[in-house]
Structures are given as structure tokens and as C-alpha cells.
Design a protein around this motif. Structure first.
Motif, PDB file in Angstrom:
ATOM      1  N   GLY A 110       0.861  -0.791   0.236  1.00 11.05           N
ATOM      2  CA  GLY A 110       0.004   0.375   0.122  1.00 11.05           C
ATOM      3  C   GLY A 110       0.820   0.701   0.714  1.00 11.05           C
ATOM      4  N   SER A 111       0.628   2.376  -0.480  1.00  9.63           N
ATOM      5  CA  SER A 111       0.464   3.915  -0.432  1.00  9.63           C
ATOM      6  C   SER A 111       1.476   3.765   0.898  1.00  9.63           C
ATOM      7  CB  SER A 111       0.220   4.575  -1.068  1.00  9.63           C
ATOM      8  OG  SER A 111      -1.133   5.003  -0.423  1.00  9.63           O
ATOM      9  N   SER A 112       2.645   5.015   0.522  1.00  6.43           N
ATOM     10  CA  SER A 112       3.362   5.441   2.002  1.00  6.43           C
ATOM     11  C   SER A 112       3.276   7.091   1.690  1.00  6.43           C
ATOM     12  CB  SER A 112       4.883   4.738   2.022  1.00  6.43           C
ATOM     13  OG  SER A 112       5.654   5.619   2.829  1.00  6.43           O
ATOM     14  N   TYR A 113       3.767   7.303   3.123  1.00  6.94           N
ATOM     15  CA  TYR A 113       3.125   9.261   3.539  1.00  6.94           C
ATOM     16  C   TYR A 113       4.810   9.535   3.645  1.00  6.94           C
ATOM     17  CZ  TYR A 113      -1.780   8.753   2.698  1.00  6.94           C
ATOM     18  OH  TYR A 113      -2.638   8.810   1.806  1.00  6.94           O
ATOM     19  N   GLY A 114       5.717   8.430   3.293  1.00  8.77           N
ATOM     20  CA  GLY A 114       7.206   8.735   3.743  1.00  8.77           C
ATOM     21  C   GLY A 114       8.054   8.514   2.493  1.00  8.77           C
ATOM     22  N   TYR A 115       9.744   9.554   3.386  1.00  9.80           N
ATOM     23  CA  TYR A 115      10.458  10.471   2.037  1.00  9.80           C
ATOM     24  C   TYR A 115      11.200   9.536   2.267  1.00  9.80           C
ATOM     25  CZ  TYR A 115       8.061  14.160   0.899  1.00  9.80           C
ATOM     26  OH  TYR A 115       6.991  15.000   0.813  1.00  9.80           O
ATOM     27  N   LEU A 116      12.933   9.736   1.668  1.00 10.87           N
ATOM     28  CA  LEU A 116      14.121   9.471   1.683  1.00 10.87           C
ATOM     29  C   LEU A 116      14.656  10.115   0.708  1.00 10.87           C
ATOM     30  CD1 LEU A 116      15.845   6.829   1.784  1.00 10.87           C
ATOM     31  CD2 LEU A 116      16.187   6.074  -0.701  1.00 10.87           C
ATOM     32  N   LYS A 117      15.573  11.437   1.606  1.00 11.00           N
ATOM     33  CA  LYS A 117      15.992  12.021   1.887  1.00 11.00           C
ATOM     34  C   LYS A 117      17.601  11.723   1.810  1.00 11.00           C
ATOM     35  CE  LYS A 117      16.759  16.318   3.222  1.00 11.00           C
ATOM     36  NZ  LYS A 117      16.134  18.234   4.056  1.00 11.00           N
ATOM     37  N   MET A 118      18.298  11.463   0.180  1.00 12.84           N
ATOM     38  CA  MET A 118      19.982  11.783  -0.050  1.00 12.84           C
ATOM     39  C   MET A 118      20.153  12.619  -0.579  1.00 12.84           C
ATOM     40  SD  MET A 118      20.174   7.588  -1.268  1.00 12.84           S
ATOM     41  CE  MET A 118      21.448   7.560  -1.138  1.00 12.84           C
ATOM     42  N   VAL A 119      21.296  14.173  -0.167  1.00 10.24           N
ATOM     43  CA  VAL A 119      21.258  15.171  -1.065  1.00 10.24           C
ATOM     44  C   VAL A 119      22.670  15.502  -0.629  1.00 10.24           C
ATOM     45  CG1 VAL A 119      18.790  15.971  -0.946  1.00 10.24           C
ATOM     46  CG2 VAL A 119      20.588  16.771   1.171  1.00 10.24           C
ATOM     47  N   ASN A 120      23.332  14.231   0.484  1.00  7.85           N
ATOM     48  CA  ASN A 120      24.971  14.776  -0.103  1.00  7.85           C
ATOM     49  C   ASN A 120      26.336  14.161  -0.300  1.00  7.85           C
ATOM     50  OD1 ASN A 120      24.774  16.758   2.173  1.00  7.85           O
ATOM     51  ND2 ASN A 120      23.578  15.676   3.887  1.00  7.85           N
ATOM     52  N   GLU A 121      27.414  14.058  -0.576  1.00 10.56           N
ATOM     53  CA  GLU A 121      27.555  13.467  -1.032  1.00 10.56           C
ATOM     54  C   GLU A 121      28.409  12.651  -0.892  1.00 10.56           C
ATOM     55  OE1 GLU A 121      32.152  13.799  -3.825  1.00 10.56           O
ATOM     56  OE2 GLU A 121      31.530  15.066  -2.153  1.00 10.56           O
ATOM     57  N   SER A 122      28.602  11.697   0.907  1.00 13.69           N
ATOM     58  CA  SER A 122      28.756  10.640   1.493  1.00 13.69           C
ATOM     59  C   SER A 122      27.138   9.551   1.573  1.00 13.69           C
ATOM     60  CB  SER A 122      29.419  11.867   2.693  1.00 13.69           C
ATOM     61  OG  SER A 122      28.788  12.538   3.402  1.00 13.69           O
ATOM     62  N   ASP A 123      26.218  10.410   1.929  1.00 10.57           N
ATOM     63  CA  ASP A 123      25.309   9.733   1.738  1.00 10.57           C
ATOM     64  C   ASP A 123      25.164   8.430   1.093  1.00 10.57           C
ATOM     65  OD1 ASP A 123      24.453  11.574   3.035  1.00 10.57           O
ATOM     66  OD2 ASP A 123      22.609  12.151   1.517  1.00 10.57           O
ATOM     67  N   PHE A 124      25.588   7.555   1.889  1.00  9.40           N
ATOM     68  CA  PHE A 124      25.186   5.617   1.090  1.00  9.40           C
ATOM     69  C   PHE A 124      23.999   4.866   1.436  1.00  9.40           C
ATOM     70  CE2 PHE A 124      27.014   1.141   1.258  1.00  9.40           C
ATOM     71  CZ  PHE A 124      27.568   1.153  -0.431  1.00  9.40           C
ATOM     72  N   VAL A 125      23.708   3.650   0.548  1.00 11.41           N
ATOM     73  CA  VAL A 125      22.309   2.967   1.133  1.00 11.41           C
ATOM     74  C   VAL A 125      22.770   1.882   0.423  1.00 11.41           C
ATOM     75  CG1 VAL A 125      19.844   2.618   1.107  1.00 11.41           C
ATOM     76  CG2 VAL A 125      20.623   4.873   1.950  1.00 11.41           C
ATOM     77  N   LYS A 126      22.607   0.519   0.840  1.00 12.83           N
ATOM     78  CA  LYS A 126      22.788  -0.494   0.646  1.00 12.83           C
ATOM     79  C   LYS A 126      21.742  -1.317   0.800  1.00 12.83           C
ATOM     80  CE  LYS A 126      26.165  -4.675   0.226  1.00 12.83           C
ATOM     81  NZ  LYS A 126      27.731  -5.216   0.463  1.00 12.83           N
ATOM     82  N   VAL A 127      20.612  -1.610   0.255  1.00 14.58           N
ATOM     83  CA  VAL A 127      20.224  -3.021  -0.388  1.00 14.58           C
ATOM     84  C   VAL A 127      20.167  -3.796  -0.603  1.00 14.58           C
ATOM     85  CG1 VAL A 127      17.487  -2.793  -0.194  1.00 14.58           C
ATOM     86  CG2 VAL A 127      18.648  -0.623  -0.291  1.00 14.58           C
TER      87      VAL A 127
END
Length: 222
Positions: A110-127
């Protein structure tokens, strides 16, 4: 005044209903079960969570720290703000709704009211498994830098036509060792820089192409 949540090896049923307050901290920076955040939270240390993390309100500011979650990260409401931090999930990262069934299991969808915010050079997400977004909000201006690495499939569902709208220096790396499926429901959503490490025709299945501004092809790291 800070409150501490102490880890336990005991079985904790429905631990996703355990909330950590804005000033709450994890004793020894670890928790072996599910955890829920429903208000503003700024990390002041690296965290290790042995279950899933459920975000249902407020801004979760990683504040340049590392967060390792053994199971899923589920963003129903609020903002997961990397802010120079590093996030790794053992399974999925889902910007979706979730519900608890009568047997205590969790149904995610179902739909979400959330955000993923990545705006910095050092931001890193591993899924380490799948990435799914079904946010009702545009992510224009929220995915402008950093690296999102995905080992499994990528799915964009149109809660909002621009709920995965990456620009500027943001990069997605599809680095799984098996064939990966990429599905964009909206023609408005797209990758900015997409890096792949397998042959396009055999390593990936896209529902349409191109879904990127720039494509980078590299060899698989063995």
C-alpha cells in the motif's frame, strides 16, 4: 533526560510496537529485535538493529552515522534523512504502508507518506535484497546526491508520479550477482546516474528503457 533501551536475548513479541523517544538511546548502540520510530530522532552514534526498523513519523536524521538493520527498513511516514550517513539493510528497503495481521505477522504493502532523503555526497544506502517505493509524495529535490546500491529488484509504484525522481549527482548501483528486475510504473520517475555490472541483455529485465539520465557499465566485482 535520556531514556535507555537495553538489549535482551529474550523473545520479544510484536517488538515493532516498541517506540524510541526523541531523547531515547540504545544502550550499547544495539537492539536485537524490531524497532519503531514515530517522531524526530537524531542519531548520536552508530546503531545495529537485529530485526526490522519501522519509521512512522518525524525525521530520522542519521547525522553522519552508520545504521545496520538485519531485516527490513519500512518507511510508512516521515523522512529517512541520510545526512552524510550510511544505511545497510539485510533485506528490503520499502517506502510502503504496513499492517499487523491477527497472527502477529506483518503485511507490507500500500501507499506511503514517507520520504528517502539523499542530498549529500557521502550518503550511502546498501539494500541487500529489494527496493520498493510507493510513496504518495514527489521526491524531486530529495534524491540529488549519494549512492543507493541495490542487490535485488527495484520497483516503483505510482503513489506519486515523481516518487523516485533522481537528479544532479545521485547514483543508483544495481550490483546483484543474479538477474535483477527493474519496474517503473510512472514515466516521470527515473534514475539519474545508473551503474550496472552485468550485461544489459542478460543481467537485467527493465519494463522499459531508458529509465536513466546517464548509464555507466562496469565489470562485476568477483
Amino acid at each position: 533526560m535520556e531514556t535507555e533501551l537495553h538489549d535482551t536475548e529474550s523473545v520479544v513479541k510484536n517488538s515493532r510496537y516498541i517506540y524510541l523517544s526523541e531523547k531515547g538511546v540504545l544502550a550499547d548502540n544495539a537492539w536485537s529485535h524490531d524497532l519503531r520510530i514515530n517522531q524526530n530522532k537524531i542519531l548520536n552514534s552508530d546503531w545495529v538493529i537485529g530485526g526490522s526498523l519501522y519509521l512512522s513519523g518525524g525525521t530520522f536524521d542519521m547525522n553522519s552515522h552508520k545504521l545496520n538493520v538485519s531485516e527490513n527498513v519500512v518507511i510508512y511516514s516521515g523522512i529517512m534523512y541520510l545526512n552524510g550517513g550510511q544505511l545497510e539493510t539485510g533485506k528490503d528497503l520499502r517506502i510502503q504502508d504496513w499492517n499487523t495481521q491477527s497472527d502477529g505477522t506483518v503485511s507490507i504493502g500500500g501507499s506511503s507518506y514517507g520520504y528517502l532523503k539523499m542530498v549529500n555526497e557521502s550518503d550511502f544506502v546498501k539494500v541487500n535484497r529489494n527496493f520498493i517505493t510507493h510513496s504518495n509524495y514527489s521526491h524531486s529535490g530529495y534524491l540529488t546526491n549519494g549512492i543507493l546500491e541495490i542487490k535485488g529488484d527495484f520497483t516503483q509504484i505510482s503513489g506519486n508520479e515523481n516518487n523516485f525522481y533522481a537528479t544532479d549527482e545521485h547514483k543508483v548501483v544495481l550490483s546483484g550477482t543474479k538477474q535483477q528486475k527493474i519496474n517503473f510504473a510512472s514515466k516521470n520517475s527515473k534514475f539519474n546516474i545508473l551503474e550496472i555490472n552485468k550485461p544489459m541483455d542478460t543481467g537485467y529485465v527493465f519494463n522499459r528503457t531508458p529509465v536513466w539520465n546517464k548509464l555507466v557499465e562496469t565489470a562485476m566485482d568477483t
